[in-house]
Design an enzyme around this catalytic site. Structure first.
Site, PDB file in Angstrom:
ATOM      1  N   HIS A  17       0.860  -1.192   0.000  1.00  0.00           N
ATOM      2  CA  HIS A  17       0.000   0.000   0.000  1.00  0.00           C
ATOM      3  C   HIS A  17       0.894   1.240   0.000  1.00  0.00           C
ATOM      4  CE1 HIS A  17      -2.627   3.149   1.561  1.00  0.00           C
ATOM      5  NE2 HIS A  17      -3.650   2.408   1.158  1.00  0.00           N
ATOM      6  N   ASP A  19       0.930   4.111   1.476  1.00  0.00           N
ATOM      7  CA  ASP A  19       1.306   4.631   2.793  1.00  0.00           C
ATOM      8  C   ASP A  19       2.274   3.701   3.507  1.00  0.00           C
ATOM      9  OD1 ASP A  19      -0.379   6.832   2.455  1.00  0.00           O
ATOM     10  OD2 ASP A  19      -2.085   5.809   3.364  1.00  0.00           O
ATOM     11  N   LYS A  20       2.106   2.393   3.302  1.00  0.00           N
ATOM     12  CA  LYS A  20       2.988   1.437   3.965  1.00  0.00           C
ATOM     13  C   LYS A  20       4.372   1.386   3.321  1.00  0.00           C
ATOM     14  CE  LYS A  20       0.929   0.535   7.440  1.00  0.00           C
ATOM     15  NZ  LYS A  20       1.613   0.983   8.644  1.00  0.00           N
ATOM     16  N   GLU A  45      10.107  11.465   7.491  1.00  0.00           N
ATOM     17  CA  GLU A  45       8.856  11.360   6.744  1.00  0.00           C
ATOM     18  C   GLU A  45       9.160  11.023   5.284  1.00  0.00           C
ATOM     19  OE1 GLU A  45       6.105  11.627   8.377  1.00  0.00           O
ATOM     20  OE2 GLU A  45       6.816  12.577  10.224  1.00  0.00           O
ATOM     21  N   GLU A  58      14.314  15.216  10.230  1.00  0.00           N
ATOM     22  CA  GLU A  58      15.478  15.567  11.019  1.00  0.00           C
ATOM     23  C   GLU A  58      16.141  14.333  11.604  1.00  0.00           C
ATOM     24  OE1 GLU A  58      14.329  19.944  12.615  1.00  0.00           O
ATOM     25  OE2 GLU A  58      13.766  18.286  13.917  1.00  0.00           O
ATOM     26  N   LYS A 173      -5.671  -4.479   0.180  1.00  0.00           N
ATOM     27  CA  LYS A 173      -6.411  -4.098   1.384  1.00  0.00           C
ATOM     28  C   LYS A 173      -7.329  -5.249   1.776  1.00  0.00           C
ATOM     29  CE  LYS A 173      -7.010   0.924   1.182  1.00  0.00           C
ATOM     30  NZ  LYS A 173      -8.059   1.984   1.164  1.00  0.00           N
ATOM     31  N   PHE A 238      -7.671  -4.398 -10.943  1.00  0.00           N
ATOM     32  CA  PHE A 238      -6.829  -3.574 -10.064  1.00  0.00           C
ATOM     33  C   PHE A 238      -5.385  -3.860 -10.464  1.00  0.00           C
ATOM     34  CE2 PHE A 238      -5.662  -2.947  -5.243  1.00  0.00           C
ATOM     35  CZ  PHE A 238      -4.882  -1.848  -5.580  1.00  0.00           C
ATOM     36  N   ASP A 246      -1.893   5.760  -6.310  1.00  0.00           N
ATOM     37  CA  ASP A 246      -2.330   6.697  -5.274  1.00  0.00           C
ATOM     38  C   ASP A 246      -1.099   7.103  -4.473  1.00  0.00           C
ATOM     39  OD1 ASP A 246      -3.942   8.212  -3.674  1.00  0.00           O
ATOM     40  OD2 ASP A 246      -4.870   6.542  -2.604  1.00  0.00           O
ATOM     41  N   ALA A 247      -1.020   8.365  -4.105  1.00  0.00           N
ATOM     42  CA  ALA A 247       0.137   8.843  -3.356  1.00  0.00           C
ATOM     43  C   ALA A 247       0.170   8.231  -1.963  1.00  0.00           C
ATOM     44  CB  ALA A 247       0.115  10.364  -3.262  1.00  0.00           C
ATOM     45  N   ARG A 252       0.005   7.621   7.900  1.00  0.00           N
ATOM     46  CA  ARG A 252      -1.424   7.827   7.612  1.00  0.00           C
ATOM     47  C   ARG A 252      -2.289   6.620   7.981  1.00  0.00           C
ATOM     48  NH1 ARG A 252      -2.302  11.122   2.018  1.00  0.00           N
ATOM     49  NH2 ARG A 252      -1.549   9.159   1.105  1.00  0.00           N
ATOM     50  N   LYS A 253      -1.689   5.545   8.469  1.00  0.00           N
ATOM     51  CA  LYS A 253      -2.471   4.346   8.766  1.00  0.00           C
ATOM     52  C   LYS A 253      -2.384   3.994  10.252  1.00  0.00           C
ATOM     53  CE  LYS A 253      -4.312   3.451   4.803  1.00  0.00           C
ATOM     54  NZ  LYS A 253      -4.283   4.869   4.409  1.00  0.00           N
ATOM     55  N   LYS A 273       9.992   7.456  13.661  1.00  0.00           N
ATOM     56  CA  LYS A 273      10.293   8.169  14.896  1.00  0.00           C
ATOM     57  C   LYS A 273      11.148   7.304  15.810  1.00  0.00           C
ATOM     58  CE  LYS A 273       5.948  10.756  14.809  1.00  0.00           C
ATOM     59  NZ  LYS A 273       4.660  11.009  15.504  1.00  0.00           N
ATOM     60  N   LYS A 277      10.750   9.584  21.128  1.00  0.00           N
ATOM     61  CA  LYS A 277       9.434  10.164  20.863  1.00  0.00           C
ATOM     62  C   LYS A 277       8.380   9.299  21.545  1.00  0.00           C
ATOM     63  CE  LYS A 277      11.821  12.278  17.476  1.00  0.00           C
ATOM     64  NZ  LYS A 277      13.281  12.179  17.389  1.00  0.00           N
ATOM     65  N   ASP A 279       5.299   9.404  21.282  1.00  0.00           N
ATOM     66  CA  ASP A 279       4.284   8.927  20.340  1.00  0.00           C
ATOM     67  C   ASP A 279       4.453   7.439  20.088  1.00  0.00           C
ATOM     68  OD1 ASP A 279       2.934  11.254  19.893  1.00  0.00           O
ATOM     69  OD2 ASP A 279       3.861  11.707  17.976  1.00  0.00           O
TER      70      ASP A 279
END
Length: 393
Positions: A17, A19-20, A45, A58, A173, A238, A246-247, A252-253, A273, A277, A279
């Site tokens: 995917h 994003d992955k 990122e 960074e 998916k 597909f 798709d970008a 995002r997931k 990260k 962090k 997060d």
């Protein structure tokens, strides 16, 4: 009051995917820096689209003379990730896509929030809230819908990469809707599976014939019934997939990465990260604590929330919710957690052994519900704190 009878749905996405792909590149860069230095700082990122990958953020090493060399390795790392995932499309190929590297040295103002002493202890890298969750629905103590959705895509990736199913392609998916009776998952109401494939002549029926045996293989016996609805490549062909279709973007997931919507999420993404962090590290700690509460028999379900402030070492709050399934008062569990584990950023990293290159493997198929590994990977899935929690109540 918690409902006993309902249908709940979760989705997963494959390593291919868009994003992955970006999560994988960002976490691979993190691993490269942690291989050089256990205390490396990384906030990376990645963005991917047709024939292009852009990497920014960074990074920091104590020996700044090495930074340029490590930043220079980023393009090769990204190409290796794309190749391993399996992209060799005309408009997204590991050898030919354009890669722009915009990584630079970490901001001194961000670094000081972590480095400066607060009560002479290392502070959190940022403010934020983090959640962990565990449930007895599965042997992994994960919500069943997300666990099964991940399992389907992992299996399809295995047979694609082995050559057993040569027409499958990396982007996919899955989505599972489970019916619960008395709070226990009893049957799959619907399966949605969309997977990229190589042949434009292949129909939805053709793809279902390929994937159905593997889906039946990974789901518990009896979960699929004659009433189960199947939606395989429901829009038809597909063929164009991945970042060309798709970008993609790192982070995002976050619901796919965690509990599939079955539990709260603080909002912070994980990939790219380093573990200073919170997060990332405190979300892992919250899962570890929730899982150990359930493993200790204190509850059948448990949500843990932790909160932090930048530059402050200790969590501002610890919250436990056992959703009416608890054998121990949540207030008592909160006190036991504070006694059983040092929840400062450094305490979390040391307890779970997070300053290691163990993150690339987390980038797809969920950060939770995976077996702990001998080299320290998925250490937050251990249940070795259960006895200490029981002693503390």
């Amino acid at each position: 009051m918690t409902r006993d009878n309902y249908i709940f749905t979760s989705e997963s996405v494959s390593e291919g995917h868009p994003d992955k792909v970006c999560d994988r590149i960002s976490d691979s860069i993190l691993d490269a820096f942690l291989t050089e230095e256990r205390e490396a700082r990384v906030a990376c990122e990645t963005f991917a689209t047709t024939n292009r990958v852009v990497i920014g953020g960074e990074v920091g090493l104590s020996d700044k003379s090495k930074l340029a060399d490590y930043i220079g390795r980023v393009e090769d790392i990204a190409r290796a990730c794309i190749k391993d995932i399996g992209y060799e499309q005309d408009k997204f190929h590991h050898a030919t896509c354009e890669i722009t590297n915009l990584l630079h040295q970490q901001s001194a103002h961000i670094a000081q929030g972590v480095d400066a002493a607060f009560d002479k202890e290392e502070g959190a890298g940022d403010q934020g809230i983090m959640f962990g969750y565990a449930t007895t629905e599965t042997k992994e103590l994960m919500p069943a819908p997300i666990q099964y959705a991940h399992a389907i895509l992992r299996r399809l990736a295995e047979v694609r990469k082995s050559g057993e199913e040569p027409t499958l392609r990396p982007d996919a998916k899955s989505q599972i809707s489970l019916r619960y009776e008395h709070g226990i998952p009893v049957e799959v109401m619907s399966i949605v599976l969309s997977t990229q494939h190589s042949d434009e002549a292949q129909t939805s029926a053709d793809i279902r014939a390929i994937v159905e045996p593997y889906i039946l293989e990974v789901l518990p016996e009896g979960m699929i019934t004659p009433k189960t609805e199947w939606w395989v490549n429901p829009t038809g062909k597909f063929v164009i997939g991945g970042p060309d279709g798709d970008a993609g973007l790192t982070g995002r997931k976050i619901i796919v990465d965690t509990y599939g919507g079955a539990a709260p999420h603080g909002g912070g993404a994980f990939s790219g990260k380093d573990p200073t962090k919170v997060d990332r590290s405190a979300a892992y700690a919250a899962r570890y604590l929730a899982k150990n509460v359930v493993a200790a028999g204190m509850a059948d379900r448990c949500t843990i929330q932790l909160s932090y402030a930048i530059g402050v070492a200790k969590p501002l709050s610890i919250y436990a919710d056992t959703h009416g399934t608890g054998e121990v008062d949540p207030v008592v569990i909160e006190r036991a957690i504070a006694q059983a584990m040092d929840l400062t950023p450094r305490g979390i990293r040391e307890h779970l052994g997070l300053n290691k290159p163990i993150y690339q493997r987390t980038a797809a198929y969920g950060h939770f519900g995976r077996p702990p590994e001998a080299d320290g990977g998925f250490s937050w899935e251990r249940t070795d704190l259960a006895d200490a929690l029981k002693r503390a109540v």
